[in-house]
Structures are given as structure tokens and as C-alpha cells.
Design an enzyme around this catalytic site. Structure first.
Site: not given
Ligand SMILES: *[C@@H]1O[C@H](CO)[C@@H](O)[C@H](O)[C@H]1NC(C)=O
Ligand SMILES: *[C@@H]1O[C@H](CO)[C@@H](O)[C@H](O)[C@H]1NC(C)=O
Ligand SMILES: *[C@@H]1O[C@H](CO)[C@@H](O)[C@H](O)[C@H]1NC(C)=O
Ligand SMILES: CC(=O)N[C@H]1CO[C@H](CO)[C@@H](O)[C@@H]1O
Length: 620
Positions: A1-3, A76
Site C-alpha cells: 500500500m502506498c500513498g 499503489n
């Protein structure tokens, strides 16, 4: 998960990224943050990229990624198939390497058609001055956009923030029906935005996933945004087959004489047919593989440097219902037995029975008290019962029973049943502070209930039995499995029964088709924002491409038989799979929606409709 986030300006103004948005992005990607600004000499546009990485596999790879040509990439997502990613490789880097080599639009599209797994991306292709972005076919990762008329800017971000005063435009979820491209050179000359759209289509039928013009609801956008549907005929290839809409001329009459309280033995007769048994085993196999893909590849570094086996790497949102029980059983197959598995079970405080009611209307109150799950505690409690608290909600009770079943299936595994008790005060505080920002731009009572329940559940802070003692416990598992998608595909909701009663199998098929089509905007973007906030990653085995394709290829009557009672007929095929996997009582539990099972809906005003706009989510 990334922003991931990008702000594009086609005037000379530079827009800043809201601090609250930045803060929310950082929580999604706590391991590494980076910013890149792009302005190409002689062109009147600016791009600002902000990437925040949660380290999940391969080497920690900071984002945004940049290559020597000057292309920029934010990712993401997770590649679970379609592109080869070595066990030591980072999938963002692999996708970027492929994109960098592309020389045409169709090559870019073929990459996104091929990747299996959840994703949202932003890609700046420097040669063509084009910004590409989009979400996977189901919309399993969140992406929001906001067009600002005054600043002539567009922002894209995984997560937004609720702010007072929205005169500069509103956030919207980017519709998952297409991938988009903006030619920034052209936009800056026109002083407005032109979006090219590349819709998903099913390979065989050329059927478009959904009507984009309808989904984009153009009136929501300011006048500076014009939308162009690309007429070139380019599109993305859907990663799944369309739903089998076959309806039999007549169904074999059902000869079952079943009570309203089914037992798991009632499932046995359905497994007698070899044809049926084969389908059940196919489902088990395809789901098992989907779970396996979602729990492999812990980051190699972490494994090497902290060989602690006492911490679970995988957690499951666990109500003890059939979906979560199947996930737990399959996870058990693939996770080495010395690793614990965290089962996250959330309960909201039940209101104490009011004394006042007792004197006013004794008769009515008796029934209330009798059906009250806290009855025992209520009796034991002191007369004033000032600090009366009770969390024995339906999902807690089925959760405990489910735990027992899992312990029977694999007694050597450590199953951490995490009891997450949420009080009214804590709910109010965290909703105000955090959850309302994550649910946004969704806004209904149902979004509020599920958003809050999933946020507390996935945070994983509660108590668990450790060495025979209840202790405070926080799950640190980065991977959170959820059962979402099972009800939409296997007719699990009570509205499916309503639809079936009203308009038969045809009505049911239409309902299922519609529901899978809108799952991105109803659930997935929201749940991704909610779970990502803890620096954890939501994974949805029931929405694996192979699982969906398998289920979609089956005619509806193999998946559910709504002539059968509740607890049996809905999701029948999954119940048979549960039976084959050795599950017992949980295989015939009727569907209970999370907002009722966790009792969060009870805690709030009972007169609201789920689809009402929720006042509690508004900023004041
Ligand atoms: C990533 O960040 C989380 C939360 O701050 C931390 O627990 C974890 O150890 C970090 N992982 C790596 C590989 O740096
Ligand atoms: C949480 O609620 C359960 C009832 O389901 C109760 O047994 C337990 O003691 C509570 N835990 C805490 C920490 O309050
Ligand atoms: C749909 O189901 C029917 C009945 O099992 C089957 O004959 C048919 O081949 C299926 N269609 C597709 C497209 O899979
Ligand atoms: C209507 C429109 O702008 N179509 C464009 C779609 O994309 C192709 C390929 O880049 C262009 O050549 C078309 O002009």
C-alpha cells in the site's frame, strides 16, 4: 500500500498540497516519502509528484520513480500475475521498466490489461507531455481527483481530507471504468483540461464495462474541464470474463424438506452429484491459489533481519461468518504453521438497557431484556450499573465459535483472536479526527458504519489470549485479508432474495451484474483508504481475477439457490466449499452485514436509512 499524489497546473500558478492530505498520504506509506517537481522548459505546465511507500516486497523502492529520460511513475498496487516479478524484485520498478520502453499508446494499454492484482497509478511520459492515471478493473485501490477552476489545476491522490469550505472544487473518486490520459501540452495551450478515456472492454464481446458518460457525471465538474472520449477505438482488455447470464428454461424442482434452521449436515446431499462436487473443488482450488498469491512475498529484508516468528504477517477481518472462515482455512494451508494468524474481531459497545423504560412499559422492556445478549452481565452487574459495558455482539459470538472451529482444524497453529472493543466515546473521537477524512468523498450512513467498523477492526488494537491470559494486543500484520466480493458474486445479500422473489433468476442475474460493476465506487475505494490509513494493505481474495472469472463463468443456479432457507441457499456454492474444507457450524451461518453484526448500526440513531447522507461525517 502506498500513498500517491500528483498536482498538475496548466497556468503559471503553483498549487500547494494541502497539509491534511499530505498527512493522510504519509500514514499510508510510512516507510519512505519523496517529492519530485517537473516543469519542461518552454511549456506552461507544472507537475508535482508526492510518493509515500509502505514496504511490502523486494527492496524498499522510493517513489516517485524516475528514469533517465525523465519519465515519472507512482504505483499503489500489487502485481499478482500477468507480468513476471521475481521474488526479490519490486513490482513498481518492474511495471515502470515496462512502461519506459513503450513507444505507443496501445503498448501502454496492453501493460495495464495484462497486470493482475489491485492497482492505482500515475505515470508522466515526458516525450509526449502526457499524464496517465487510473485504477484496476474492480477499483481495488483508491484514487481521487479534484479539478480546480481558479488555479487551473488537477489533483490526483490516494486519499483526500475533509475541509471546511469547498469553493475550490470537490474530490471525487476516479471512476474505475477506464484509464485516463491528459496531454498537458495541449491542456496548457487550451487553458483547460481534456481527458482521454480508454475504457475496459470484455475481450469476447467488446462489451464495455459500464457507461462512462454516466459515471463521470460531467455536471459535477467545473466548466474548465472538458472530457473527450477517444474515438480511436483503443481500450483495455478486461481481466475477467463477463457474467454468465444463462437462465434455464425450467429448473429442476427442488425436493428439499428443510427446516428454517439449517445444519451443516443439510449440505451433504448437495455434494452427492459428481458434477457439483467438481465445481466445488474447482472453487476451492482457485480461491486457495488467490489466497496463496496474497500472502507470499513478505519483504525479503524484514524476513532476513527479524526472524521473529511470534508476530503474524497476515491478519483476517474475522466475524466467524462463512467468508472469513474460508479465508482463515485457506490461509492456514499456505502460511507456515509456526507463524500465528491474527483474527480481527470488532464489537461496538451495546447500550445499557435503560432503567427508565423498566418503569414505563414493563411488558415491552421484558422482551428487550430477554433478547439482550448482555442479559447475564446485566444481572450480575451492580444495581446502578454505572460502568456497564458489553461487547458480546453477534459477530463476537460467532467469532468465538469460528475460532473454535479453526483450532479444531489446526490445533498446532497459534490463532490470535483479537477482541477489539470500541466504546461510544472512542468511536466519536476517531470518526471526527480521522475516519471521516478517509470515508470522504463517500457520505452515507452505510459508508459511516462500515468505514468505522473496518477502521477499528483493521487497526487491530484490542485484547487477545496470550499464554492463557487476556492481554492487550495490537496486530502488526501488514496484510489484511477481507472477504469482500463474496456476497456480490454468490448472492449473499438479503436484497438478492427480494429481487429473486420479485423477478426470478433473470432479476437476480441482473442484480449481480450491476453489483459487481459498482463495487469500486460503493466499497473498494473506501475500504482501501480506511485500511491503508494504518500502514496496512487490504487484499481481497474473492476479487482475484481467476476467482471472478471462474464464478462469472458459472450459471447463477450453481452459485445460489434462493428457494432454500437462509443460511443455506445464499452463497450455496461457497457453503459447499466450506463443508469440503472441513468447516461445520460456520458453513450454514446466515449472512449478517458488518454494521449489524458489530452492532455499530445499533449504537447510532436507529431511524436512519443506510442510504441517507450521514450527518456525523460532515465537518461543522
Ligand atoms: C515500515 O514502517 C513501519 C511503520 O513505521 C515499521 O513498523 C516497519 O518496520 C517499516 N519497515 C521497513 C522495512 O522499514
Ligand atoms: C471486550 O469484550 C468482551 C466481551 O465480548 C469482554 O469479555 C472483554 O473483557 C472485553 N475486553 C476489554 C479489554 O474490555
Ligand atoms: C453458462 O452456463 C451454461 C450452463 O452451465 C453453460 O452451458 C455455458 O457454456 C456457460 N456460458 C459461458 C459463456 O461460460
Ligand atoms: C478523438 C481523438 O482525439 N482521438 C485520438 C485518440 O487517440 C489516437 C491515438 O493517439 C489519436 O490519433 C486520436 O486523435
Amino acid at each position: 500500500m502506498c500513498g500517491i499524489c500528483c498536482v498538475v497546473n496548466v497556468s503559471n500558478l503553483q498549487s500547494a498540497l494541502d497539509k491534511a492530505v499530505l498527512g493522510n498520504l504519509k500514514k499510508r506509506g510510512p516507510n519512505c516519502s519523496r517529492e519530485v517537481t517537473k516543469a519542461v522548459a518552454g511549456f506552461n505546465y507544472h507537475c508535482f509528484f508526492s510518493g509515500h511507500v509502505l514496504h511490502m516486497r523486494g527492496l524498499l523502492t522510493p517513489q516517485p520513480l524516475e528514469d533517465e529520460k525523465g519519465n515519472v511513475f507512482l504505483w499503489n498496487g500489487e502485481v499478482f500475475g500477468g507480468l513476471k516479478v521475481g521474488s526479490e524484485e519490486n513490482d513498481a520498478q518492474v511495471v515502470f521498466d515496462h512502461l519506459s520502453k513503450c513507444t505507443s499508446e496501445s503498448e501502454i494499454l496492453s501493460i495495464f490489461s495484462a497486470v493482475q492484482g489491485p492497482w492505482a497509478f500515475i505515470y508522466f511520459q515526458v516525450d509526449s507531455h502526457c499524464l496517465w492515471f487510473g485504477r484496476d478493473f474492480f477499483g481495488r485501490r483508491s484514487l481521487l481527483w479534484k479539478f480546480d477552476d481558479v488555479e487551473k489545476s488537477v489533483m490526483l491522490t490516494s486519499v483526500g481530507a475533509l475541509v471546511v469550505g469547498t469553493e475550490h472544487g470537490q474530490w471525487q473518486e476516479v471512476p474505475a471504468s477506464a484509464v485516463y490520459k491528459m496531454d498537458l501540452k495541449a491542456c496548457s495551450l487550451l487553458d483547460s483540461f481534456v481527458l482521454m478515456t480508454y475504457p475496459w472492454k470484455y475481450p469476447s464481446s467488446k462489451l464495455q464495462k459500464s457507461d462512462l458518460t454516466h459515471e463521470l457525471r460531467l455536471e459535477k465538474f467545473s466548466s474548465s474541464v472538458s472530457l473527450t472520449m477517444n474515438a480511436s477505438g483503443l481500450f483495455l482488455t478486461a481481466p475477467v470474463v463477463p457474467l454468465n447470464i444463462t437462465i434455464p428454461a425450467c429448473l429442476p424442482e427442488s425436493k428439499h424438506t428443510l427446516g428454517t434452521q439449517p445444519s451443516f449436515e443439510d449440505l451433504q446431499p448437495f455434494l452427492q452429484s459428481d458434477k457439483r462436487k467438481k465445481i466445488v473443488h474447482q472453487l476451492v482450488d482457485v480461491l486457495s491459489e488467490a489466497v496463496r498469491r496474497r500472502i507470499q512475498y513478505p519483504p525479503s529484508k524484514t524476513v532476513a533481519t527479524c526472524p521473529s516468528v511470534n508476530k503474524a504477517n497476515v491478519a483476517i477481518l474475522f466475524s466467524g461468518g462463512i467468508d472469513s472462515m474460508i479465508l482463515a482455512t485457506l490461509a492456514d494451508r499456505h502460511i507456515p504453521v509456526e507463524h500465528p494468524i491474527d483474527l480481527l474481531n470488532v464489537a461496538f459497545q451495546l447500550k445499557k438497557p435503560k432503567k427508565k423504560v423498566l418503569t414505563k412499559n414493563t411488558k415491552k422492556c421484558k422482551t428487550v431484556l430477554n433478547s439482550h445478549p448482555c442479559q447475564e452481565e446485566a444481572k450480575l452487574g451492580s444495581a446502578e450499573a454505572g460502568d456497564f459495558e458489553c461487547f458480546n455482539v453477534p459477530d463476537r459470538i460467532t467469532g468465538r465459535a469460528g475460532l473454535q472451529e479453526m483450532q479444531d482444524i489446526n490445533p498446532t497453529r497459534t490463532w490470535n483472536f483479537v477482541e477489539i472493543n470500541v466504546t461510544q466515546d472512542e468511536l466519536q473521537e476517531m470518526r471526527q479526527k480521522t475516519i471521516s477524512h478517509l470515508v470522504y468523498p463517500l457520505e452515507t450512513v452505510l459508508d459511516d458504519s462500515i468505514g468505522c467498523a473496518v477502521w477499528f477492526a483493521s487497526r487491530g488494537t484490542g485484547a487477545a489470549l496470550l499464554n492463557n491470559e487476556m492481554k492487550e494486543y495490537t496486530s502488526t500484520a501488514k496484510v489484511v485479508l477481507t472477504g469482500i466480493g463474496a456476497d456480490e458474486q454468490l448472492a449473499g445479500y438479503s436484497r438478492h432474495r427480494v429481487r429473486y422473489k420479485m423477478s426470478g433468476l433473470e432479476g437476480l442475474v441482473n442484480e449481480l451484474e450491476m453489483e459487481l460493476g459498482r463495487i469500486s465506487s460503493r466499497n473498494l475505494g473506501r475500504d482501501d483508504r480506511i485500511i491503508g490509513d494504518h500502514g496496512k494493505e487490504a487484499r481481497f481474495p474473492f476479487l482475484d481475477e481467476e476467482v471472478v472469472s471462474f464464478l462469472s463463468s458459472l450459471p447463477v443456479w450453481e452459485k445460489a439457490d434462493l428457494t432454500l432457507p437462509r443460511g443455506l441457499g445464499e452463497k450455496l456454492l461457497l457453503r459447499l466449499a466450506a463443508r469440503e474444507l472441513g468447516l461445520t457450524a460456520s458453513a450454514v451461518l446466515p449472512k449478517r452485514a458488518m454494521q449489524f453484526g458489530s452492532r455499530i448500526a445499533k449504537m447510532e440513531n436507529g431511524n436512519e436509512k443506510a442510504s441517507d447522507k450521514c450527518n456525523r461525517l460532515q465537518r461543522v
